[in-house]
Structures are given as C-alpha cells and as structure tokens.
Design an enzyme around this catalytic site. Structure first.
Site, PDB file in Angstrom:
ATOM      1  N   GLY A 262       0.611  -1.267  -0.030  1.00 31.91           N
ATOM      2  CA  GLY A 262       0.068  -0.197   0.159  1.00 31.91           C
ATOM      3  C   GLY A 262       0.914   1.262   0.071  1.00 31.91           C
ATOM      4  N   PRO A 263       0.490   2.478  -0.741  1.00 30.91           N
ATOM      5  CG  PRO A 263       0.390   4.479  -1.424  1.00 30.91           C
ATOM      6  CD  PRO A 263       1.259   3.688  -0.493  1.00 30.91           C
ATOM      7  N   GLY A 265       1.827   2.292  -5.497  1.00 35.92           N
ATOM      8  CA  GLY A 265       2.698   2.792  -6.677  1.00 35.92           C
ATOM      9  C   GLY A 265       4.000   1.943  -7.042  1.00 35.92           C
ATOM     10  CE  LYS A 266       8.740   2.518  -3.048  1.00 34.11           C
ATOM     11  NZ  LYS A 266       7.665   3.350  -2.299  1.00 34.11           N
ATOM     12  CG  ASP A 310       1.239  -8.468  10.367  1.00 32.11           C
ATOM     13  OD1 ASP A 310       2.407  -8.326   9.872  1.00 32.11           O
ATOM     14  OD2 ASP A 310       0.891  -8.117  11.487  1.00 32.11           O
ATOM     15  CB  CYS A 380       9.728   7.152   2.209  1.00 26.02           C
ATOM     16  SG  CYS A 380       9.998   8.970   1.419  1.00 26.02           S
TER      17      CYS A 380
END
Length: 427
Positions: A262-263, A265-266, A310, A380
C-alpha cells in the site's frame, strides 16, 4: 466576505490540527467543494503548503511579538496568524492586504473578540522582512537549534538528517532548504502500458519511466494517469522498484512479492515489469482500505494478485519467491517536502515502534525468498535507525545473506525524495 482561497486555507489548517488530516488529501477536496480553480487554487495551495512548511519559523516570530507568548494564543487564532505571517514574509502579497485580509478572516471565521489582537500582532510582524526576523529569533542560538528555527524543522529532525548525511554533513543546510522547496509533480509510465514520450513534461534524470511536469497542473486530468497506464510517483520510489527488478537472480524468476504494497505505486511499476517477463507478483497490504488502493493501481495488470495480511505472518511458504520488496512503514522523513504536516506530527519516540516492525518485516522477507533470490529493503526515510541500523541488526548473526548494495537518494542532490534502498541476496 472572506476571500474564498484564504478561507479554504484556514479550514485546511484547522483540519490538520484538529483531525490529523493530510494536506495533500484535504486541500484538493476543499478546493473542489468550493469550486476554486486556476490562480485562486494556486494561491490557496501555496498558502497552505508554505504556511505548514514554515510553521516553526512563524511560531518563533509570533511567540516573540506576543506579549504572553505562543502558548497563550488560541489554536484557531494561531492558525490565522500563521497564514498572515506567510503572506507578509514569504509571498508577494502587499502588507496592507495581508493584514486586512487576515483580520477579516479572523472576524468572520473565529469572531470579533481576537480581531484587535490579531491586527496588532500582524502589524508588528510586518515591520521586518523574513531575514530581519530570523536575525532576531535565532539570536543566541547555535548549531542545530538555530537551523531548526531558520529552516522550520524540529531540532531532532535536523540532527537526524545531519547524522544521516555522514561524511557530507556540511550539506545539511542544502538538504533542509530542499525540504522547503515545493517538489514538481513526477509521473511514471508503466512499461508495457504506456510510452514515457506519450506523457507531458520532460524526461526524469534517473528513471527511464519518469516524466516531470514543468508547470504543475492536475495529473488526474492526464488520460494515461486517469486510466491507470501511468501514475504519479517520485523518481526515488521508481528507482527502488527498478533496483529489485534489475538485480540478477539465479534460476527461476517467475514469482515476485511486494510485502507492504500500500498504497500501490511501487506494486504497479513492479507488476508492469514482471508482466513483461512472464512473472507473477503478489502485492500484499495489511490494511484493507490501502489494499483497495493497490487494486485500483494494478487494475490493468492480470499478473498481480492483491492480498491482505500482516507481512510478518502472511500465509506464504518459506523460500518460494524469487524477488521480494520490503517497502517498510517508516517516519517518512525523506518526503517532508511532499507531506508538509509530517514534520510536526512525527516524534523521535515513533522510532521505538517502527524499528522493531521494520526488522521483523525484513527478517520475514529473507525467510520468503529462495536461495539465489534477492530482497530489497526500502524506506522513505534517511534516519540511520530505520536504514543501516535495521539492515545491520537483521544481518547480525546471519551467514546466508549478503548485502550487495545500499543507496541513499537525496532531494538536494538527486531531486528525489530521500529514499533508502538496500539490496540483499540469499545464498
């Protein structure tokens, strides 16, 4: 009547303070609700983002001119004063308009009682420019404490970023300045679905799939973004996916896993790259509402299976994946320019919960990859505890894994978010 752009900016700040709202989600929704477009929308956007980014500096100035200090000011009034300070000190708004419009905002949105107080403080703030005030409010401060006020970052973040720069600590001022510069919108053309040259903007510097919009605008209005063939994605995030996809593996290369997708993009970029090679991708996300975002992002890719579990305890057999990505939950200190509120919302104590989670996820990823396969661990954030610290802790005592490469991208050097990436190979 209160200027609509300023009123929207005020209500976004109140939502951030009262409901932990995110600027990048709340502002577009309020602009659409009030049908604010074009130059007015651009003005409101700069007002919100600039005010939240420079909140630390403005608070130091407001606290200096308020006779009873910053803590004596009611929260809604303080937000209005921050908006006024940004117009006075960092925007090309005439001083008389910045003061009168902010006072009018206070009168209409808060009430008559604090009007005189707000008017008096704003007139005091307007007596100096930003550099003049910085000399005043940093007098007697040194090192990271002075940088904190001057660049509007909490002291602990200044220190963490300086330490993360290591032998390049002298670049700390450039890094902090880059955090305060609005980033340009970067698109990713998903391979096999979209040619980068079909997108507007200029080519990225680091990713072959990136296009950088020169004049901002609404990326949702671009057809390729709207239909899922392209997306909005920083080049640093693209490089993480590319690092995993381009690593050499021995033997089969048909089963990939994005453990914390999530979300999405990768996962969308990885899924597109996997499809070109006939590989399948499992894109896993622990939260159902974020898994829905992943499904939306990969809706054109029939080789991607979105699961909800998880990542530490998911239902996968050990040693069954050829490539695994761990894009771990983190403080997000590498994306402060895109998420202006996060620098005021995060605290150093968050690391005490995040680091054990990051270590557990990386440990699980190394169990799931087969011998000869690769794992990419990414955050990040450049904070050393979340990057090298996690990798070193997990690697301690293991003889079946090598760290092949690590990379830290920086906003002030690479023009990307401060993304960290480590490539690990299991024997």
């Amino acid at each position: 009547m209160t200027d609509p752009s300023r009123a929207v900016a005020f209500h976004v700040l109140r939502a951030v303070a009262e409901r932990d709202a995110y600027v990048n989600l709340t502002l577009p929704a309020m602009l659409a609700e009030h049908q604010i477009e074009g130059r007015d929308a651009a003005f409101a956007t700069e007002l919100v983002h600039g005010t939240v980014r420079r909140q630390g500096t403005y608070d130091a100035i407001i606290g200096h001119v308020a006779s009873k200090g910053l803590g004596s000011i009611d929260a809604p009034v303080l937000d209005a004063l921050r908006l006024g300070a940004h117009q006075l000190l960092s925007m090309r708004v005439p001083a008389h308009a910045a003061v009168s419009e902010t006072v009018d905002l206070v009168r209409r949105e808060i009430g008559h009682k604090p009007v005189h107080f707000a008017n008096a403080l704003l007139r005091k703030i307007g007596q100096k420019d930003l550099n003049g005030w910085l000399e005043v409010v940093t007098a007697g401060l040194e090192g990271d404490e002075a940088r904190s006020v001057r660049t509007s970052h909490p002291v602990w973040i200044v220190t963490a970023l300086r330490e993360a720069l290591g032998g390049h600590a002298a670049q700390i001022d450039k890094l902090l300045a880059a955090d305060n510069a609005p980033p340009r919108v970067t698109l990713v053309a998903r391979p096999g679905l979209c040619d980068p040259e079909a997108l507007p903007g200029t080519p990225g510097k680091l990713s072959p799939y990136a296009r950088i919009l020169d004049e901002g605008g609404d990326p949702g209005a671009i057809p390729q973004v709207r239909d899922g063939r392209a997306g909005v994605q920083d080049e640093g995030s693209q490089l993480v996916a590319i690092t995993l996809a381009e690593a050499q593996v021995d033997g089969n290369d048909t089963r990939w896993l994005d453990l914390c997708a999530g979300p999405g993009g990768k996962a969308a970029l990885l899924g597109a790259l996997a499809k070109q090679r006939g590989a399948q991708l499992v894109a896993n996300e622990v939260l159902e509402h974020r898994a829905d975002l992943v499904r939306q992002g990969v809706r054109l890719l029939d080789n991607v299976d979105v699961t909800t579990a998880d990542g530490r305890h998911g239902p996968w057999e050990p040693a069954t994946f050829d490539r695994v990505l761990v894009d771990a939950p983190c403080t997000g200190l590498g994306a402060l320019r895109r998420r202006p509120e996060s620098r005021w919302r995060r605290s150093e104590a968050d690391l005490d919960d995040l680091v054990p989670l990051q270590e557990a996820l990386l440990t699980r990823a190394l169990e799931l990859v087969r011998p000869g396969g690769v794992v990419v661990y990414a955050t990040c954030s450049p904070h050393l505890r979340e990057t090298h610290g996690v990798v070193d802790a997990v690697m301690s005592g293991r003889s079946d894994v090598d760290v092949e490469t690590t990379h830290q991208w920086w906003p002030h050097i690479d023009g990307t978010d401060a993304m960290f990436c480590a490539l690990l190979r299991r024997h």
